[in-house]
Design a protein around this motif. Structure first.
Motif, short mmCIF file in Angstrom:
data_model
loop_
_atom_site.label_atom_id
_atom_site.label_comp_id
_atom_site.label_asym_id
_atom_site.label_seq_id
_atom_site.Cartn_x
_atom_site.Cartn_y
_atom_site.Cartn_z
N ARG A 20 0.83 -1.20 0.00
CA ARG A 20 0.00 0.00 0.00
C ARG A 20 0.86 1.26 0.00
O ARG A 20 0.50 2.27 -0.62
N GLN A 21 2.00 1.19 0.67
CA GLN A 21 2.94 2.31 0.64
C GLN A 21 3.58 2.45 -0.74
O GLN A 21 3.83 3.56 -1.22
N LEU A 22 3.83 1.31 -1.38
CA LEU A 22 4.35 1.37 -2.75
C LEU A 22 3.35 2.05 -3.67
O LEU A 22 3.73 2.83 -4.55
N ALA A 23 2.07 1.75 -3.48
CA ALA A 23 1.04 2.40 -4.29
C ALA A 23 1.04 3.91 -4.06
O ALA A 23 0.85 4.70 -5.00
N ASP A 24 1.27 4.31 -2.82
CA ASP A 24 1.36 5.74 -2.53
C ASP A 24 2.56 6.36 -3.22
O ASP A 24 2.50 7.47 -3.77
N PHE A 31 1.06 -0.35 -11.41
CA PHE A 31 2.49 -0.10 -11.42
C PHE A 31 3.25 -1.42 -11.32
O PHE A 31 2.71 -2.44 -10.86
N PHE A 32 4.49 -1.39 -11.77
CA PHE A 32 5.44 -2.49 -11.59
C PHE A 32 6.46 -2.06 -10.55
O PHE A 32 6.89 -0.90 -10.52
N ALA A 33 6.86 -2.99 -9.71
CA ALA A 33 7.93 -2.74 -8.75
C ALA A 33 8.93 -3.89 -8.85
O ALA A 33 8.54 -5.06 -8.95
N TYR A 34 10.22 -3.55 -8.81
CA TYR A 34 11.30 -4.53 -8.91
C TYR A 34 12.19 -4.38 -7.67
O TYR A 34 12.52 -3.27 -7.27
N GLU A 35 12.59 -5.50 -7.11
CA GLU A 35 13.26 -5.51 -5.82
C GLU A 35 14.76 -5.73 -5.96
O GLU A 35 15.21 -6.78 -6.43
N ARG A 36 15.54 -4.75 -5.51
CA ARG A 36 17.00 -4.85 -5.56
C ARG A 36 17.51 -6.08 -4.80
O ARG A 36 18.37 -6.82 -5.28
N GLU A 286 11.66 -13.20 -10.92
CA GLU A 286 11.01 -13.36 -9.62
C GLU A 286 11.17 -12.14 -8.73
O GLU A 286 10.65 -12.12 -7.61
N ALA A 287 11.87 -11.13 -9.23
CA ALA A 287 12.11 -9.91 -8.44
C ALA A 287 11.10 -8.82 -8.74
O ALA A 287 11.28 -7.68 -8.30
N GLY A 288 10.03 -9.15 -9.46
CA GLY A 288 9.08 -8.11 -9.85
C GLY A 288 7.64 -8.47 -9.55
O GLY A 288 7.25 -9.64 -9.54
N ILE A 289 6.84 -7.43 -9.28
CA ILE A 289 5.39 -7.59 -9.13
C ILE A 289 4.68 -6.56 -9.99
O ILE A 289 5.24 -5.49 -10.31
N TYR A 290 3.44 -6.89 -10.35
CA TYR A 290 2.54 -5.96 -11.05
C TYR A 290 1.35 -5.73 -10.14
O TYR A 290 0.77 -6.69 -9.62
N VAL A 291 1.01 -4.48 -9.91
CA VAL A 291 -0.05 -4.15 -8.97
C VAL A 291 -1.10 -3.30 -9.66
O VAL A 291 -0.79 -2.26 -10.27
N CYS A 292 -2.35 -3.74 -9.58
CA CYS A 292 -3.47 -2.97 -10.10
C CYS A 292 -4.57 -2.92 -9.04
O CYS A 292 -4.52 -3.65 -8.04
#
Length: 402
Positions: A20-24, A31-36, A286-292
Motif C-alpha cells: 500500500r505504501q508502494l502504491a502511494d 504499477f510495476f515494482a522490482y526488488e534490488r 522473480e524480483a518483480g510484481i505488477y499491482v493494479c
C-alpha cells in the motif's frame, strides 16, 4: 475519554515496504515494482555455484528499465542486447562496449553502423549481416567485433521456447559456419566469438546440462583448425523460473556442478576463451510484481468478475497471450490482505474491451472489494516491455526499483 485505534492488517511486504505504501509512492495504479535485494540474492547465489572464470551477462530484453540495467551494470560482467535502443541503455549504464553483444536476426543498416562505431560486438546471424558488418568496418576505419551466432544441430526437448535446432530465423546453420569463417579470414576480420542459444524458460536440469554439453562440443569442433581461438563463447542461458502451480524450480546447483565437469575440458580444447552465461528472466523475473486496483465487482450468470484498472495491455504474459498454449494463472494475491482466507472463485479481469483481457481465471481469492490491490507475482521479466501498452490508449504503468 480513551480512543481505540483499529490496527490495519499487514499488507504484502515487497522490498521491505508494504504494497500500500508502494502504491502511494507510485502515485497511482497500475504499477510495476522490482526488488534490488531479490536481484542481489539471485546473482550472489549463482556466482557461488558457477565455476571460476565464467562471465555472467544480463539479457536486457528481459527487462530494459534503465534503472534496472544501471543497477545490474555493477553486478554482472556484460550485457546482451537485441536493438539499438537496448544497446544505448547498456552504454549509458556504463558498460564497456567490448562487454556488450548485439544479437538478433533483423539488424538494420543504421543499427549495425551504430554498433560498429560504438565498438560493440555484433553477433551476425546471416551471410548478409556478415558482409554488411565487414563493409561498414572498412567504411568507418575500425576493426569490427564480430561473433557468429550458431543455429545448433541439436534440439532440446523440455524447453519453454526453442531458439535453435531445425529451420530457424535465429543464427547461422552449423554447416554454413565454416564458409562464414573463411569469408571473415578473406576480409581480414578477426572472429571475436561464438554464440549458441538453444532455448529459454527451461526448468529441467538434465535438459540444460545436456544442451550445455552439446554446445561445448559444438564450439570445440568449430574452433578446431582456427588460426586464433575465439575470445569468448556465449553459451546462452535457458534457465527458467516457475510460474504456475505444480512447477518445480530449476535445480541450478546440479547444472553448475555439471559445468565444473565439462567446462575445464572445453577450456583445454579452446585455450584463452572466456565462457559467458547469458541470463535474463532468471535474474529478474522473480524480483518483480505488477499491482493494479479493483475498480468494480460484478456477478454475471453465476460467475464473479473482479474488474481492475490493469490488464493485458500492461502484462500480456499474465493474460496468457505471450505464448501459452493452455492458459494458466500467474501467482495472484490481494496485496492489502495477503493472509486473507480464500472465500470465492472469481475471474480477475482488466479494463479492456476484449475477452482476452484476463489476469486470472477461475481462481480462489479472499472476497475482493473495490479499492483492493491485486498483485501479480513473477512479473520482473517480459512483462511491461513485452505488452501492447498503447492498446485502447490507457495510461502506461509506473515502474519502480525498490
Amino acid at each position: 475519554m480513551s480512543l481505540t485505534f483499529i490496527r490495519r492488517p499487514a499488507g504484502l511486504q515487497f522490498g521491505g515496504v508494504d504494497v500500500r505504501q508502494l502504491a502511494d509512492r507510485a502515485g497511482r495504479t497500475p504499477f510495476f515494482a522490482y526488488e534490488r535485494a531479490a536481484i542481489d540474492t539471485r546473482i550472489r547465489e549463482l556466482r557461488s555455484l558457477l565455476p571460476p572464470g565464467v562471465h555472467l551477462h544480463y539479457s536486457i530484453k528481459a527487462n530494459p528499465m534503465p534503472a534496472v540495467v544501471h543497477y545490474l551494470a555493477a553486478r554482472v560482467d556484460g550485457f546482451d542486447v537485441a536493438s539499438a535502443q537496448e544497446m544505448a541503455v547498456a552504454l549509458n549504464a556504463g558498460a564497456a562496449p567490448a562487454d556488450i553483444g548485439f544479437a538478433g536476426p533483423g539488424k538494420s543498416y543504421d543499427d549495425l553502423r551504430r554498433a560498429i562505431s560504438s565498438g560493440v560486438n555484433v553477433h551476425v546471424e546471416s551471410e548478409t549481416q556478415l558482409r554488411l558488418v565487414t563493409a561498414l568496418g572498412w567504411e568507418l576505419g575500425v576493426q569490427p567485433g564480430v561473433a557468429i551466432r550458431i543455429n545448433p544441430d541439436f534440439e532440446v526437448g523440455r524447453s519453454g521456447m526453442r531458439m535453435g535446432g531445425g529451420a530457424a530465423p535465429f543464427g547461422v546453420d552449423v554447416d554454413q559456419v565454416p564458409a562464414l569463417l573463411r569469408e571473415l579470414q578473406a576480409r581480414q576480420v578477426a572472429l571475436a566469438g561464438f554464440h549458441i542459444f538453444w532455448g529459454s524458460q527451461c526448468l529441467d536440469a538434465a535438459t540444460v546440462i545436456q544442451a550445455q554439453r552439446q554446445s561445448a562440443d559444438l564450439v570445440a569442433r568449430l574452433a578446431r583448425g582456427l588460426s586464433e581461438p575465439p575470445r569468448f563463447v556465449n553459451l546462452g542461458g535457458g534457465f527458467g523460473i516457475p510460474y504456475f502451480p505444480g512447477e518445480t524450480p530449476l535445480n541450478v546447483q546440479a547444472v553448475c556442478e555439471a559445468m565444473h565437469d565439462w567446462l575445464p575440458r572445453l577450456c583445454e580444447r579452446v585455450s584463452g576463451m572466456t565462457p559467458i552465461l547469458e541470463l535474463g528472466r532468471y535474474l529478474v523475473g522473480e524480483a518483480g510484481i505488477y499491482v493494479c486496483r479493483v475498480i468494480d465487482r460484478k456477478v454475471s450468470r453465476g460467475r464473479t468478475f473482479v474488474i481492475t484498472d490493469g490488464g493485458l495491455h500492461h502484462h500480456l504474459a499474465a493474460s496468457g497471450n505471450f505464448g501459452q498454449v493452455l492458459r494458466r494463472n500467474f501467482p495472484v494475491v490481494i496485496g492489502n490482505r495477503p493472509d486473507g482466507v480464500p472465500q470465492q472463485r472469481c475471474h480477475v479481469v482488466g479494463c479492456l474491451c476484449t475477452p482476452l483481457d484476463r489476469l486470472a481465471d477461475d481462481i480462489e481469492l479472499p472476497e475482493a472489494h473495490i479499492g483492493d490491490l491485486v498483485v501479480v507475482r513473477q512479473s520482473g521479466a517480459y512483462a511491461r516491455s513485452a505488452s501492447p501498452l498503447h492498446f485502447l490508449s490507457h495510461p502506461e504503468p509506473v515502474e519502480m526499483l525498490v
